[in-house]
Design an enzyme around this catalytic site. Structure first.
Site, PDB file in Angstrom:
ATOM      1  N   GLU A 238       0.831  -1.199   0.000  1.00 39.02           N
ATOM      2  CA  GLU A 238       0.000   0.000   0.000  1.00 39.02           C
ATOM      3  C   GLU A 238       0.871   1.258   0.000  1.00 39.02           C
ATOM      4  O   GLU A 238       0.509   2.294   0.538  1.00 39.02           O
ATOM      5  CB  GLU A 238      -0.979   0.031   1.180  1.00 39.02           C
ATOM      6  CG  GLU A 238      -2.089  -0.979   1.089  1.00 39.02           C
ATOM      7  CD  GLU A 238      -1.630  -2.400   1.337  1.00 39.02           C
ATOM      8  OE1 GLU A 238      -1.752  -3.240   0.407  1.00 39.02           O
ATOM      9  OE2 GLU A 238      -1.157  -2.694   2.443  1.00 39.02           O
TER      10      GLU A 238
ATOM     11  N   GLU B  77       4.217 -11.318  -4.444  1.00 41.39           N
ATOM     12  CA  GLU B  77       2.872 -11.632  -4.933  1.00 41.39           C
ATOM     13  C   GLU B  77       2.779 -11.456  -6.454  1.00 41.39           C
ATOM     14  O   GLU B  77       1.842 -10.864  -6.976  1.00 41.39           O
ATOM     15  CB  GLU B  77       1.830 -10.769  -4.222  1.00 41.39           C
ATOM     16  CG  GLU B  77       1.753 -11.037  -2.724  1.00 41.39           C
ATOM     17  CD  GLU B  77       0.705 -10.218  -2.012  1.00 41.39           C
ATOM     18  OE1 GLU B  77       0.088 -10.731  -1.061  1.00 41.39           O
ATOM     19  OE2 GLU B  77       0.490  -9.050  -2.404  1.00 41.39           O
TER      20      GLU B  77
ATOM     21  N   GLU C 191       1.881 -13.858   4.993  1.00 46.24           N
ATOM     22  CA  GLU C 191       1.088 -12.687   5.365  1.00 46.24           C
ATOM     23  C   GLU C 191      -0.220 -13.159   5.985  1.00 46.24           C
ATOM     24  O   GLU C 191      -1.202 -13.405   5.285  1.00 46.24           O
ATOM     25  CB  GLU C 191       0.799 -11.783   4.165  1.00 46.24           C
ATOM     26  CG  GLU C 191       1.996 -11.038   3.621  1.00 46.24           C
ATOM     27  CD  GLU C 191       1.610 -10.007   2.564  1.00 46.24           C
ATOM     28  OE1 GLU C 191       0.391  -9.761   2.381  1.00 46.24           O
ATOM     29  OE2 GLU C 191       2.515  -9.450   1.913  1.00 46.24           O
TER      30      GLU C 191
END
Length: 632
Positions: free
Chosen positions: A124, A183, A263
């Site tokens: 983010e 990811e 995560e």
């Protein structure tokens, strides 16, 4: 008397005995027994994510100690490329960017490190950690085998990874394993050549014995495109997932070896205009216990979130553009300000069932203080701020003349959704309103032919996830000089006024941060330039005030009740964006180390739309992060 020969013989013998007793430091994967091995013994890590780049350096030790006292034996950390190479070829690892000092403190505290150096991290964070200067080549395909992108990655990793290598566990440090990319299965490209290239780079710089891994979401597609032979495949998921089912999916890609949730989501992020995220403490502690009882290695994301100071927040753009708020509290076990929460205490009780937790009390929360009200005064709008040719974040000013008389309200249109990301429009210094990416593409204006139109455009953060991370903030085709200005924020397509395409733009990249850091508006250090952003209290306007810290500088929280949207600086440091009229965040975290206990603390506010009649701001001793008001 012992001769030198005898002494050296005894010393050599002692070294052999020590090596036999302790052996070489190793960390590896035992595929036969489905576990990690540390120094030849089975090892399970219980880790938490923390981001040094979201926490003031003076608080790193405090946060790490709280993690250690919670029972963790490892910390997981990203390295944001753009934080260390904001300008191409200029590297910064000093102060709050001192990665090696953070690794040293973690080691001193007794925490191993799971390192995630990217080059892409998501988190983010602005553009997922990729530097905005990559977009100077419009055709670049990031996160692929595009030669231009690979060359930039090569140059960056050739600087970063040699700094990391001495901290590997096998070299006497505390880094157990290193993630390659992040990811990648969530990205549309699915470029195995790119991943092979990264694997070769990491092996070249870190050696063949380093445990390299990937992390991907809990779907077959993500695990297929994100994994590669030679990189250990791990998975991530939260409390809304069945742990056994998720680990079964990991087993399809790694039939043997340790179970790893890289995560495990203790909370979630916030976007402006949406409800504050909350993940139930009981669900977190229950699933953590379940995974640990399965022998799984777990990293909790996040253990402390921290703050998106300055312009570092990212954004999502799945169905529409959504900017991440300044706070990265994440509803994590440690709050944005590093305070222990009930969630942390519950997690500590779970960990006690599986390993010894350090004795002694949990370090307390840092002291907070409600300093009260500060009255802000409007700054004379006769100064245009320093200009900068090379600026990738913040604000840009576009200026042109109305091509004809528009006596009646006439649509100003962004026909191709060309505002990136929010534009504040004034005619002859009088604020008219705003346009916003994806949500408000039309507004009405009036004026006379030749009137000056100013459009201040705010970059609200580049997209950090998905297929749209090539998030250009301006792409108008003007002179070469003007293109140099087009990386901060701005227009990616032309604007239309009624039937006229607006042209003949003057473009200014505003170095607001540099100007305020130099002392403006509280001193006369800043140079004065002709021009204006706004003549009234509506629209982009600066305010100034001072805070007396009364003999001690403690953490505090700034609330701007009645203010609309903007940016705040204290003593020249950019605290981030505020937007109480959209929420949910209502306060900005102010770390105590930013304040002076003996000198007046200079506060500068850039209000973008409209300040209240009562221009006071309020310093509280607690945050408010969960209040949705209205959409504006």
């Amino acid at each position: 008397m012992i001769t030198n020969f005898v002494f050296l013989s005894l010393l050599s013998y002692a070294c052999v005995v020590l090596n036999a007793a302790f052996g070489p430091r190793t960390f590896s994967i035992d595929y036969s027994h489905d576990c990690f091995l540390k120094d030849g013994m089975p090892f399970q890590y219980i880790s938490g994510s923390v981001h040094y780049f979201r926490i003031p350096r003076v608080y790193w030790k405090d946060r790490l100690l709280k993690m250690y006292m919670s029972g963790l034996n490892a910390v997981q950390v990203y390295v944001p490329w753009n934080f260390h190479e904001t300008e191409q070829g200029v590297y910064n690892f000093a102060g709050d960017r001192d990665l090696e000092h953070f690794l040293y403190l973690a080691n001193e505290t007794g925490l191993f490190v799971i390192l995630r150096p990217g080059p892409y991290i998501c988190a983010e964070w602005e553009m997922g950690g990729l530097p905005a200067w990559l977009l100077q080549k419009p055709s670049i395909m990031v996160r692929t085998a595009d030669p231009d992108y690979l060359q930039a990655v090569n140059d960056w990793l050739a600087v970063l990874l040699p700094k990391v290598k001495p901290w590997l566990y096998s070299n006497g440090g505390n880094i157990l394993s290193v993630q390659v990319e992040n990811e990648y299965g969530s990205y549309f490209a699915c470029d195995y050549n790119y991943m092979r290239h990264l694997r070769a780079l990491f092996r070249y710089f870190l050696g063949d014995d380093t445990v390299l891994f990937t992390t991907d979401g809990n779907t077959n597609r993500e695990m297929t495109c994100g994994t590669l032979q030679g990189l250990y495949a791990t998975i991530d998921f939260g409390t809304d997932t069945n742990a056994s089912v998720a680990f079964d999916r990991q087993r399809r890609f790694e039939p043997r070896g340790p179970l790893v949730n890289s995560e495990f989501y203790t909370g979630w992020l916030d976007h402006w205009g949406e409800k504050h995220a909350h993940v139930d403490t009981e669900k977190v502690s229950s699933m953590l216990g379940e995974m640990l009882s399965m022998g799984a290695n777990v990293n909790m994301y996040m253990f402390e979130g921290g703050t998106n100071f300055g312009y570092w927040n990212g954004a999502d753009c799945d169905t529409r553009y959504r900017s991440v708020v300044t706070s990265y509290d994440y509803n994590a076990p440690l709050s944005e300000a590093g305070d222990p929460t009930d969630k942390l205490l519950a997690i500590r009780e779970v960990i006690k069932k599986f390993r010894d937790v350090p004795l002694g009390p949990m370090p307390p929360a840092m002291p907070k203080f409600a300093y009260g009200f500060v009255t802000m005064k409007k700054v004379s709008p006769t100064n245009l701020l320093y200009l900068s040719c090379f600026q990738y974040y913040g604000y840009m000013l576009y200026r042109t003349k109305l091509p004809r008389m528009v006596p009646d309200p006439t649509p100003l249109i962004s026909p191709l959704n060309g505002i990136h990301d929010r534009a504040y429009i004034s005619i002859n210094g009088v604020y008219q309103g705003f346009l916003e990416r994806d949500t408000q593409l039309v507004m009405n204006v009036t004026g006379q032919e030749g009137d000056q139109m100013d459009i201040l455009v705010e970059n609200m953060g580049r997209v950090n996830f998905g297929s749209k991370i090539n998030d250009f903030k301006a792409r108008l085709n003007y002179s070469h000089l003007q293109i140099l200005y087009t990386q901060a924020s701005g227009l990616v397509s032309n604007l239309i006024l009624g039937r006229d395409v607006l042209t003949d733009w003057q473009i200014y990249s505003l170095d607001i941060d540099g100007t305020i850091a130099s002392g403006w508006p509280h001193s006369e250090v800043a140079q004065h330039h002709p021009g204006t952003i706004s003549k009234s209290s509506d629209g982009p306007t600066f305010y100034m005030g001072t805070l007396e810290a009364r003999g001690f500088a403690w953490d505090t929280f700034l609330k701007l009740k009645g203010w609309t949207k903007g940016q705040v600086w204290i003593n020249g440091v950019n605290l981030g964006r505020y937007w109480p009229q959209r929420g949910p965040q209502q306060t900005l975290y102010v770390p105590g180390p930013l304040l002076s206990s003996s000198q007046p603390n200079n506060i500068t506010v850039l209000e973008l739309e409209g300040a209240p009649v009562d221009t006071r701001i309020l310093f509280l001793d607690r945050p408010q992060l969960d209040s949705i008001t209205k959409r504006s």
